[in-house]
Write a protein that holds these residues in place. Structure first.
Motif, PDB file in Angstrom:
ATOM      1  N   LEU A 197       3.985 -41.245 -10.367  1.00  0.00           N
ATOM      2  CA  LEU A 197       4.860 -40.516 -11.335  1.00  0.00           C
ATOM      3  C   LEU A 197       3.673 -39.491 -12.372  1.00  0.00           C
ATOM      4  O   LEU A 197       2.967 -40.060 -12.741  1.00  0.00           O
ATOM      5  CB  LEU A 197       5.382 -40.662 -11.857  1.00  0.00           C
ATOM      6  CG  LEU A 197       7.014 -41.885 -11.554  1.00  0.00           C
ATOM      7  CD1 LEU A 197       7.814 -42.431 -12.197  1.00  0.00           C
ATOM      8  CD2 LEU A 197       7.839 -40.080 -11.040  1.00  0.00           C
ATOM      9  N   GLU A 198       3.251 -38.676 -12.474  1.00  0.00           N
ATOM     10  CA  GLU A 198       2.851 -37.954 -13.637  1.00  0.00           C
ATOM     11  C   GLU A 198       3.858 -37.667 -14.938  1.00  0.00           C
ATOM     12  O   GLU A 198       4.951 -37.069 -14.625  1.00  0.00           O
ATOM     13  CB  GLU A 198       2.655 -36.770 -12.925  1.00  0.00           C
ATOM     14  CG  GLU A 198       1.545 -35.393 -13.670  1.00  0.00           C
ATOM     15  CD  GLU A 198       0.581 -34.761 -13.118  1.00  0.00           C
ATOM     16  OE1 GLU A 198       0.453 -33.271 -13.598  1.00  0.00           O
ATOM     17  OE2 GLU A 198       0.967 -34.282 -12.490  1.00  0.00           O
TER      18      GLU A 198
ATOM     19  N   ASP B  69       3.003 -37.585 -19.248  1.00  0.00           N
ATOM     20  CA  ASP B  69       2.210 -37.312 -20.252  1.00  0.00           C
ATOM     21  C   ASP B  69       1.817 -37.710 -20.717  1.00  0.00           C
ATOM     22  O   ASP B  69       1.748 -38.891 -20.564  1.00  0.00           O
ATOM     23  CB  ASP B  69       2.801 -36.760 -21.661  1.00  0.00           C
ATOM     24  CG  ASP B  69       3.525 -37.241 -22.239  1.00  0.00           C
ATOM     25  OD1 ASP B  69       3.214 -38.580 -23.177  1.00  0.00           O
ATOM     26  OD2 ASP B  69       4.705 -37.095 -21.560  1.00  0.00           O
ATOM     27  N   SER B  70       0.114 -38.031 -21.713  1.00  0.00           N
ATOM     28  CA  SER B  70      -0.784 -39.624 -22.173  1.00  0.00           C
ATOM     29  C   SER B  70       0.358 -39.926 -22.700  1.00  0.00           C
ATOM     30  O   SER B  70       0.020 -41.480 -22.595  1.00  0.00           O
ATOM     31  CB  SER B  70      -1.796 -38.438 -22.746  1.00  0.00           C
ATOM     32  OG  SER B  70      -2.430 -37.927 -22.066  1.00  0.00           O
ATOM     33  N   GLU B  71       0.799 -39.040 -23.892  1.00  0.00           N
ATOM     34  CA  GLU B  71       1.790 -40.593 -24.389  1.00  0.00           C
ATOM     35  C   GLU B  71       2.550 -41.303 -23.965  1.00  0.00           C
ATOM     36  O   GLU B  71       2.496 -42.639 -23.841  1.00  0.00           O
ATOM     37  CB  GLU B  71       2.377 -39.658 -25.964  1.00  0.00           C
ATOM     38  CG  GLU B  71       3.180 -40.868 -27.015  1.00  0.00           C
ATOM     39  CD  GLU B  71       4.045 -40.474 -27.914  1.00  0.00           C
ATOM     40  OE1 GLU B  71       4.459 -40.583 -27.925  1.00  0.00           O
ATOM     41  OE2 GLU B  71       3.867 -38.669 -28.201  1.00  0.00           O
ATOM     42  N   THR B  72       2.946 -41.697 -22.842  1.00  0.00           N
ATOM     43  CA  THR B  72       4.227 -41.838 -22.417  1.00  0.00           C
ATOM     44  C   THR B  72       3.253 -43.029 -21.223  1.00  0.00           C
ATOM     45  O   THR B  72       3.839 -44.191 -21.201  1.00  0.00           O
ATOM     46  CB  THR B  72       5.217 -41.265 -20.740  1.00  0.00           C
ATOM     47  OG1 THR B  72       5.712 -40.426 -22.123  1.00  0.00           O
ATOM     48  CG2 THR B  72       5.744 -41.923 -20.421  1.00  0.00           C
ATOM     49  N   ALA B  73       2.403 -42.453 -20.143  1.00  0.00           N
ATOM     50  CA  ALA B  73       1.266 -43.474 -20.434  1.00  0.00           C
ATOM     51  C   ALA B  73       0.338 -44.862 -20.756  1.00  0.00           C
ATOM     52  O   ALA B  73       0.629 -45.702 -20.252  1.00  0.00           O
ATOM     53  CB  ALA B  73      -0.411 -42.846 -19.763  1.00  0.00           C
ATOM     54  N   ARG B  74       0.655 -44.576 -21.951  1.00  0.00           N
ATOM     55  CA  ARG B  74       0.011 -45.226 -22.855  1.00  0.00           C
ATOM     56  C   ARG B  74       1.275 -45.978 -23.094  1.00  0.00           C
ATOM     57  O   ARG B  74       0.549 -47.052 -23.481  1.00  0.00           O
ATOM     58  CB  ARG B  74      -0.417 -44.688 -24.429  1.00  0.00           C
ATOM     59  CG  ARG B  74      -2.138 -43.833 -24.611  1.00  0.00           C
ATOM     60  CD  ARG B  74      -2.995 -43.880 -25.908  1.00  0.00           C
ATOM     61  NE  ARG B  74      -1.610 -42.579 -26.544  1.00  0.00           N
ATOM     62  CZ  ARG B  74      -1.529 -41.455 -25.964  1.00  0.00           C
ATOM     63  NH1 ARG B  74      -2.631 -41.266 -25.913  1.00  0.00           N
ATOM     64  NH2 ARG B  74      -0.689 -40.474 -27.374  1.00  0.00           N
ATOM     65  N   ALA B  75       2.266 -45.504 -23.884  1.00  0.00           N
ATOM     66  CA  ALA B  75       3.580 -46.479 -23.814  1.00  0.00           C
ATOM     67  C   ALA B  75       3.517 -47.674 -22.830  1.00  0.00           C
ATOM     68  O   ALA B  75       3.843 -48.239 -22.760  1.00  0.00           O
ATOM     69  CB  ALA B  75       4.826 -45.807 -24.032  1.00  0.00           C
TER      70      ALA B  75
END
Length: 76
Positions: A8-9, A11-17
């Motif tokens: 899944l692509e 955003d960066s913030e979601t990826a960090r979470a």
């Protein structure tokens, strides 16, 4: 049941979470997402984007911020 890996692509913030989620919690997230996506696929309703926008709007309306979400995900 056979499983497959999907990508899944986000955003960066979601990826960090997500990266902050302990490995012990991954199975719970995978199960939750699988159930949600199956229900979504069966539903004859709004698009995925509309659903996600609605969820995001409700969360923000209830005071959820990126920082508070991160704190929730970091709790054990």
């Amino acid at each position: 049941m056979a499983t497959e890996i999907i990508t899944l692509e986000v955003d960066s913030e979601t990826a960090r979470a997500f990266d902050g989620v302990p490995a012990s919690e991954w199975k719970k997230l995978e199960a939750l997402f699988a159930v949600w996506l199956k229900e979504y696929a069966r539903a004859d309703g709004p698009s995925l984007k509309e659903t996600m926008d609605e969820i995001g709007g409700k969360a923000q309306g209830r005071g959820l911020t990126p920082e508070s979400l991160r704190a929730i995900l970091e709790e054990e």
